[in-house]
Motif scaffolding. Structure first.
Motif, PDB file in Angstrom:
ATOM      1  N   ALA A   1      43.338 -21.155  59.471  1.00 50.83           N
ATOM      2  CA  ALA A   1      42.726 -20.499  58.312  1.00 50.83           C
ATOM      3  C   ALA A   1      43.578 -19.293  57.915  1.00 50.83           C
ATOM      4  CB  ALA A   1      41.303 -20.063  58.620  1.00 50.83           C
ATOM      5  N   LEU A   2      43.594 -18.979  56.618  1.00 46.82           N
ATOM      6  CA  LEU A   2      44.424 -17.897  56.097  1.00 46.82           C
ATOM      7  C   LEU A   2      43.579 -16.847  55.387  1.00 46.82           C
ATOM      8  CD1 LEU A   2      47.237 -20.043  54.423  1.00 46.82           C
ATOM      9  CD2 LEU A   2      47.233 -19.104  56.748  1.00 46.82           C
ATOM     10  N   LYS A   3      44.158 -15.670  55.199  1.00 50.37           N
ATOM     11  CA  LYS A   3      43.475 -14.653  54.397  1.00 50.37           C
ATOM     12  C   LYS A   3      43.442 -15.142  52.953  1.00 50.37           C
ATOM     13  CE  LYS A   3      47.668 -11.804  53.842  1.00 50.37           C
ATOM     14  NZ  LYS A   3      48.259 -10.468  54.098  1.00 50.37           N
TER      15      LYS A   3
ATOM     16  N   VAL B   1      55.344 -14.228  59.062  1.00 44.68           N
ATOM     17  CA  VAL B   1      53.947 -14.661  58.922  1.00 44.68           C
ATOM     18  C   VAL B   1      53.258 -14.496  60.273  1.00 44.68           C
ATOM     19  CG1 VAL B   1      52.402 -16.590  58.430  1.00 44.68           C
ATOM     20  CG2 VAL B   1      54.507 -16.295  57.099  1.00 44.68           C
ATOM     21  N   SER B   2      52.067 -13.894  60.284  1.00 48.21           N
ATOM     22  CA  SER B   2      51.363 -13.644  61.548  1.00 48.21           C
ATOM     23  C   SER B   2      50.118 -14.516  61.682  1.00 48.21           C
ATOM     24  CB  SER B   2      50.962 -12.165  61.635  1.00 48.21           C
ATOM     25  OG  SER B   2      50.178 -11.792  60.509  1.00 48.21           O
ATOM     26  N   LEU B   3      49.977 -15.141  62.846  1.00 51.85           N
ATOM     27  CA  LEU B   3      48.799 -15.948  63.161  1.00 51.85           C
ATOM     28  C   LEU B   3      48.125 -15.365  64.406  1.00 51.85           C
ATOM     29  CD1 LEU B   3      50.067 -19.639  62.687  1.00 51.85           C
ATOM     30  CD2 LEU B   3      48.734 -18.247  61.078  1.00 51.85           C
ATOM     31  N   GLY B   4      46.846 -15.046  64.295  1.00 48.79           N
ATOM     32  CA  GLY B   4      46.115 -14.493  65.434  1.00 48.79           C
ATOM     33  C   GLY B   4      45.490 -15.585  66.282  1.00 48.79           C
ATOM     34  N   HIS B   5      45.274 -15.262  67.541  1.00 50.96           N
ATOM     35  CA  HIS B   5      44.623 -16.197  68.470  1.00 50.96           C
ATOM     36  C   HIS B   5      43.870 -15.397  69.532  1.00 50.96           C
ATOM     37  CE1 HIS B   5      47.683 -15.397  71.550  1.00 50.96           C
ATOM     38  NE2 HIS B   5      48.561 -15.426  70.568  1.00 50.96           N
ATOM     39  N   ALA B   6      43.128 -16.085  70.373  1.00 50.07           N
ATOM     40  CA  ALA B   6      42.243 -15.418  71.339  1.00 50.07           C
ATOM     41  C   ALA B   6      42.920 -15.034  72.645  1.00 50.07           C
ATOM     42  CB  ALA B   6      41.028 -16.297  71.616  1.00 50.07           C
TER      43      ALA B   6
ATOM     44  N   ASP C   1      42.117 -21.406  65.290  1.00 46.65           N
ATOM     45  CA  ASP C   1      40.777 -21.325  65.874  1.00 46.65           C
ATOM     46  C   ASP C   1      40.086 -22.668  65.724  1.00 46.65           C
ATOM     47  OD1 ASP C   1      38.486 -20.317  67.035  1.00 46.65           O
ATOM     48  OD2 ASP C   1      38.210 -18.683  65.598  1.00 46.65           O
ATOM     49  N   ALA C   2      38.872 -22.759  66.248  1.00 42.59           N
ATOM     50  CA  ALA C   2      38.050 -23.954  66.071  1.00 42.59           C
ATOM     51  C   ALA C   2      37.150 -23.750  64.866  1.00 42.59           C
ATOM     52  CB  ALA C   2      37.211 -24.208  67.321  1.00 42.59           C
ATOM     53  N   ALA C   3      36.820 -24.845  64.192  1.00 40.57           N
ATOM     54  CA  ALA C   3      35.933 -24.759  63.034  1.00 40.57           C
ATOM     55  C   ALA C   3      34.580 -24.174  63.419  1.00 40.57           C
ATOM     56  CB  ALA C   3      35.750 -26.148  62.425  1.00 40.57           C
ATOM     57  N   THR C   4      34.211 -24.291  64.699  1.00 39.37           N
ATOM     58  CA  THR C   4      32.943 -23.762  65.186  1.00 39.37           C
ATOM     59  C   THR C   4      32.773 -22.295  64.820  1.00 39.37           C
ATOM     60  OG1 THR C   4      33.070 -25.277  67.050  1.00 39.37           O
ATOM     61  CG2 THR C   4      31.500 -23.465  67.242  1.00 39.37           C
TER      62      THR C   4
ATOM     63  N   VAL D   1      37.507 -16.229  54.242  1.00 34.08           N
ATOM     64  CA  VAL D   1      38.843 -16.701  54.603  1.00 34.08           C
ATOM     65  C   VAL D   1      39.000 -18.085  53.984  1.00 34.08           C
ATOM     66  CG1 VAL D   1      38.849 -15.428  56.795  1.00 34.08           C
ATOM     67  CG2 VAL D   1      38.131 -17.821  56.771  1.00 34.08           C
ATOM     68  N   ARG D   2      40.233 -18.583  53.983  1.00 33.10           N
ATOM     69  CA  ARG D   2      40.479 -19.901  53.393  1.00 33.10           C
ATOM     70  C   ARG D   2      41.022 -20.849  54.454  1.00 33.10           C
ATOM     71  NH1 ARG D   2      45.077 -21.150  50.871  1.00 33.10           N
ATOM     72  NH2 ARG D   2      45.496 -18.954  50.428  1.00 33.10           N
ATOM     73  N   ALA D   3      40.327 -21.962  54.675  1.00 31.97           N
ATOM     74  CA  ALA D   3      40.776 -22.959  55.641  1.00 31.97           C
ATOM     75  C   ALA D   3      41.957 -23.719  55.057  1.00 31.97           C
ATOM     76  CB  ALA D   3      39.643 -23.910  55.985  1.00 31.97           C
ATOM     77  N   LEU D   4      43.022 -23.846  55.831  1.00 32.49           N
ATOM     78  CA  LEU D   4      44.245 -24.510  55.361  1.00 32.49           C
ATOM     79  C   LEU D   4      44.256 -25.981  55.737  1.00 32.49           C
ATOM     80  CD1 LEU D   4      47.056 -23.999  54.021  1.00 32.49           C
ATOM     81  CD2 LEU D   4      47.937 -23.654  56.346  1.00 32.49           C
TER      82      LEU D   4
END
Length: 321
Positions: free
Chosen positions: A129-131, A153-158, A204-207, A218-221
């Protein structure tokens, strides 16, 4: 003298077994703690709370959540591995905490053998998902943009070792992009920063993303599933978006420390099955794009066979880390 000693040992063993059976029979007699290896708000936390509430009702005792972020879940798993094997401390894990971590963190003080599975809880749908104001609107545009701007480009994760991190790594390998991965103590904090514009996207998960996507925050890609999600029908699959190699299946399962009595595990498993059969929980899972496992997948035997295969799968994915 030897016979008396042997008889004493046998008697002691019999008394211990009798005590164990009695305690298992009375289980649960107090509140159960479910350790969640991440901060509140992520998919593991959401699923844990939904399932924990239902299981608690079935068992007649509360199941309280203990969120413990850090080291991609390794901090929480370490605590769970040292807990008393009496069924009063359980942990929810996933492909990151209970599979990939053994490759990412080779010096862990525990192994897969330190846990006994209770059963699979949910299957989840990996997503990018993106901003909202990110310039790329499609997956093809995103890949082109990322390749034209390597490392920007930055992608966050847990956290490194989390299932979200594995989604990022799988996506990078499939697309060939060079992006900056930003580690958080859970999916919730990463999503908060995405909505605030501090990062460009999240794995991330759609959950845990469904609410933010449906609320247009946010926008799901793209979603890495064979079919579109009923709850987010506007989001293309990776095949539709032109990246068929980006395929993944997330999962969550409940584990207990090794040597937990089999009757206790059986009670937990029975409570899990009853909880997952609840129409209310099934409806919530559907809303969150999570899938209820099959009867076979809920069994301890299925998870015991699945986890070593997952460990090997992610060893191969991460060996060129």
């Amino acid at each position: 003298m030897m016979m008396k000693k042997t008889a004493g040992l046998i008697l002691g063993a019999m008394l211990a077994l009798g005590s164990l059976s009695a305690s298992a029979q009375d289980y649960p007699a107090k509140t159960i703690t479910m350790i969640v290896p991440f901060a509140a708000g992520g998919s593991s936390d959401v699923i844990a709370r939904l399932v924990g509430d239902e299981m608690g009702r079935v068992l007649g005792q509360r199941i309280v959540m203990e969120n413990m972020g850090g080291a991609g879940g390794a901090t929480a798993l370490s605590r769970a591995s040292r807990a008393e094997p009496d069924g009063y401390t359980i942990v929810i894990g996933n492909s990151g905490t209970n599979a990939a971590s053994y490759t990412i963190y080779p010096d862990l003080k525990y192994t897969n053998a330190d846990f006994a599975p209770v059963g699979l809880v949910a299957k989840t749908s990996p997503m990018i998902a993106l901003k909202l104001d990110f310039p790329a609107k499609t997956l093809a545009e995103f890949v082109a943009y990322a390749k034209a701007n390597p490392g920007k480009v930055s992608l966050g994760h847990a956290g490194v070792g989390s299932s979200n991190y594995l989604i990022c790594r799988t996506f990078i390998k499939a697309s060939g992009v060079d992006v900056a991965l930003v580690s958080y103590r859970g999916a919730g904090p990463a999503l908060n920063d995405l909505m605030g514009g501090q990062i460009d996207g999240v794995c991330d998960a759609a959950t845990s993303l469904s609410g933010a996507v449906q609320g247009e925050k946010v926008r799901a890609l793209v979603v890495a599933t064979p079919d579109r999600l009923a709850s987010l029908p506007q989001v293309p699959t990776s095949v539709e978006a032109g990246l068929p190699a980006f395929q993944a299946q997330g999962w969550n399962a409940i584990f207990v420390p090794k040597n937990t009595p089999e009757p206790v595990i059986a009670k937990l498993n029975a409570a899990l099955r009853t909880a997952l059969a609840s129409p209310n929980l099934q409806e919530r899972f559907k809303t969150l794009s999570s899938v209820v496992p099959t009867a076979e997948e809920m069994s301890p035997a299925f998870v015991a066979k699945m986890v070593p295969a997952e460990i090997e799968k992610y060893r191969l994915l991460l060996q060129d880390k």
